[in-house]
Design an enzyme around this catalytic site. Structure first.
Site, PDB file in Angstrom:
ATOM      1  N   TYR A 141       0.914  -1.306   0.098  1.00 14.39           N
ATOM      2  CA  TYR A 141       0.397   0.167   0.129  1.00 14.39           C
ATOM      3  C   TYR A 141       0.781   1.558  -0.150  1.00 14.39           C
ATOM      4  O   TYR A 141       0.244   2.316  -1.051  1.00 14.39           O
ATOM      5  CB  TYR A 141      -0.731  -0.118   0.862  1.00 14.39           C
ATOM      6  CG  TYR A 141      -2.471  -0.551   1.163  1.00 14.39           C
ATOM      7  CD1 TYR A 141      -2.154  -1.673   0.423  1.00 14.39           C
ATOM      8  CD2 TYR A 141      -2.887   0.386   1.454  1.00 14.39           C
ATOM      9  CE1 TYR A 141      -3.329  -2.266   0.442  1.00 14.39           C
ATOM     10  CE2 TYR A 141      -4.607   0.046   1.306  1.00 14.39           C
ATOM     11  CZ  TYR A 141      -4.821  -2.064   0.330  1.00 14.39           C
ATOM     12  OH  TYR A 141      -6.265  -2.514   0.470  1.00 14.39           O
ATOM     13  N   ASP A 248      -6.865  -7.134   4.893  1.00 12.32           N
ATOM     14  CA  ASP A 248      -7.463  -6.282   3.234  1.00 12.32           C
ATOM     15  C   ASP A 248      -8.585  -7.382   2.717  1.00 12.32           C
ATOM     16  O   ASP A 248     -10.013  -7.286   3.000  1.00 12.32           O
ATOM     17  CB  ASP A 248      -7.151  -5.163   2.514  1.00 12.32           C
ATOM     18  CG  ASP A 248      -8.171  -4.356   1.797  1.00 12.32           C
ATOM     19  OD1 ASP A 248      -9.301  -3.933   2.816  1.00 12.32           O
ATOM     20  OD2 ASP A 248      -8.178  -4.242   0.415  1.00 12.32           O
TER      21      ASP A 248
HETATM   22  C1  IPM Z   1     -10.524  -1.228   4.213  1.00  9.84           C
HETATM   23  C2  IPM Z   1     -11.075  -0.301   2.820  1.00  9.84           C
HETATM   24  C3  IPM Z   1      -9.485   0.754   2.657  1.00  9.84           C
HETATM   25  C4  IPM Z   1      -7.886  -0.175   2.479  1.00  9.84           C
HETATM   26  C5  IPM Z   1     -10.001   1.469   1.275  1.00  9.84           C
HETATM   27  C6  IPM Z   1     -11.163   2.351   1.172  1.00  9.84           C
HETATM   28  C7  IPM Z   1      -9.207   2.258   0.875  1.00  9.84           C
HETATM   29  O1  IPM Z   1     -11.197  -1.068   2.062  1.00  9.84           O
HETATM   30  O2  IPM Z   1     -10.090   0.033   5.193  1.00  9.84           O
HETATM   31  O3  IPM Z   1     -10.501  -2.228   4.767  1.00  9.84           O
HETATM   32  O4  IPM Z   1      -8.452  -1.088   1.312  1.00  9.84           O
HETATM   33  O5  IPM Z   1      -7.419  -0.286   3.383  1.00  9.84           O
HETATM   34 MG    MG Z   2     -10.431  -3.019   2.568  1.00 10.78          MG
END
Ligand code: IPM
Ligand code: MG
Length: 360
Positions: A141, A248
């Site tokens: 990320y 995630d």
């Molecule tokens: C989560 C969401 C987020 C992520 C997005 C909205 C950036 O999917 O909090 O799981 O990928 O972390």
């Molecule tokens: Mg998510």
């Protein structure tokens, strides 16, 4: 001095679900003497519309000053065509990294009242209680370099970097071991060590940290197998610890075991007591404004906030009991509705939690 909460409603269903959590908070202040200051600010698409940035300086400054942040959700089709560097999601990621909230706790708990709402067979999910510990400020990320570049000949290439330092792995591993030690004492670390070097190191470091936790039984699992095991026999897990992206994905999967992603709160914590609390679901633009979204994940996120960042476990327990009561009473938003229960909207289920709060 009373503690400070920064509320960030965000986009889509965010404002609707956060409004219900605020009702709950106001009830705790009025009826149970909870002392807390509440401020509100912009994040995500709402912030882009008002200021051009998904995370205005002012919002980050307020978040830094606050003891805890309660966030609704960010994103939506309106902003999906913007450059990825200024999309609503960047607001959320900027808060996570700006506040150094590296540990994301995502409990997947099945309420017995909702066993029929799960798409899995009742005997597979009943009694389910898993804690997913997701690394939140590193990995693919945030890894550099990243981008989309043009190759010779004109073809485009997208690239991201999966990178983890030992210190990053160590600190998230410690959080997970500490949690496992207070639960059933079983920790499963999820990686893809057979293919990705970054997670080969992940496995090595988690194993090393594990030597300090004699009371916790550590196991390792590849992420593809973990995804399968989560739907095959989820109750084999107590605590899972994994990277940002695997966490995630697996947390959405675990959420569905519990009937609805609309039920699951999360806590994002740093080294101090500060945290950001949000439902694990997104902004659900398809149902925004219809008054049908489930606010319980946000209300339960407020409970986590009170417990972990404000040192108010009794207030948190009141919320948990009130939510339990509302489910006992058979009230359900559409996402958790099943035969024999009463379908209600966002506002009504929030009101019911408020009423239940007066009796717990
Ligand atoms: C989560 C969401 C987020 C992520 C997005 C909205 C950036 O999917 O909090 O799981 O990928 O972390
Ligand atoms: Mg998510």
């Amino acid at each position: 001095m009373s503690k400070k909460i920064l509320v960030l409603p965000g986009d889509g269903i965010g404002p609707e679900i956060v409004a219900e959590a605020i009702k709950v908070l106001d009830t705790l202040r009025a009826e149970y003497g909870l002392e807390v200051e509440v401020e509100e600010a912009l994040v995500g698409g709402a912030a882009i519309d008002a200021t051009g940035s998904p995370l205005p300086e002012e919002t980050l400054a307020l978040a830094r000053e606050a003891d805890a942040v309660l966030l609704g959700a960010v994103g939506g089709p309106k902003w999906a065509r913007l450059d990825i560097s200024v999309r609503p999601e960047k607001g959320l990621l900027g808060l996570r990294s700006g506040l150094e909230l590296f540990a994301n706790l995502r409990p997947a708990l099945l309420y017995p009242q909702l066993v029929e709402a799960s798409t899995l067979k009742p005997d597979v999910v009943s009694g389910l209680d898993i804690m997913i510990v997701r690394e939140l400020t590193g990995g693919i990320y945030f890894g550099e370099p990243r981008g989309i570049r043009k190759l010779e000949g004109g073809e485009k290439e997208g690239f991201n970097t999966l990178v983890y330092r030992e210190s990053e792995i160590e600190r998230i591993a410690r959080v997970a071991f500490d949690i496992a030690a207070k639960r059933e004492g079983r920790l499963c670390s999820v990686d893809k060590a057979n293919v990705l070097e970054a997670t080969e190191l992940w496995r090595e470091v988690v194993t090393r940290v594990g030597k300090e936790y004699a009371g916790v039984e550590l196991s390792h699992m590849y992420v593809d197998n973990a995804a399968m095991q989560l739907v095959r026999e989820p109750k084999q897990f107590d605590v899972l610890v994994t990277t940002n992206m695997f966490g995630d994905i697996l947390s959405d999967c675990a959420a569905m075991l519990t009937g609805s992603i609309g039920m699951l709160p999360s806590a994002s914590l740093g080294e101090g007591g500060k945290g950001m609390y949000e439902p694990i679901h997104g902004s659900a633009p398809d149902i925004a404004g219809q008054g049908t979204a489930n606010p319980l994940a946000t209300i339960l996120s407020l409970s986590m906030l009170l417990r972990y960042s404000l040192g108010e476990p009794a207030m948190a327990a009141r919320i948990d009991q009130a939510v339990d009561q509302v489910l006992d009473d058979g009230l359900r938003t559409p996402d958790i509705w099943s035969e024999g229960t009463t379908r209600v909207g966002t506002d009504s289920i929030g009101d019911a939690v408020v009423v239940a709060l007066r009796y717990v």
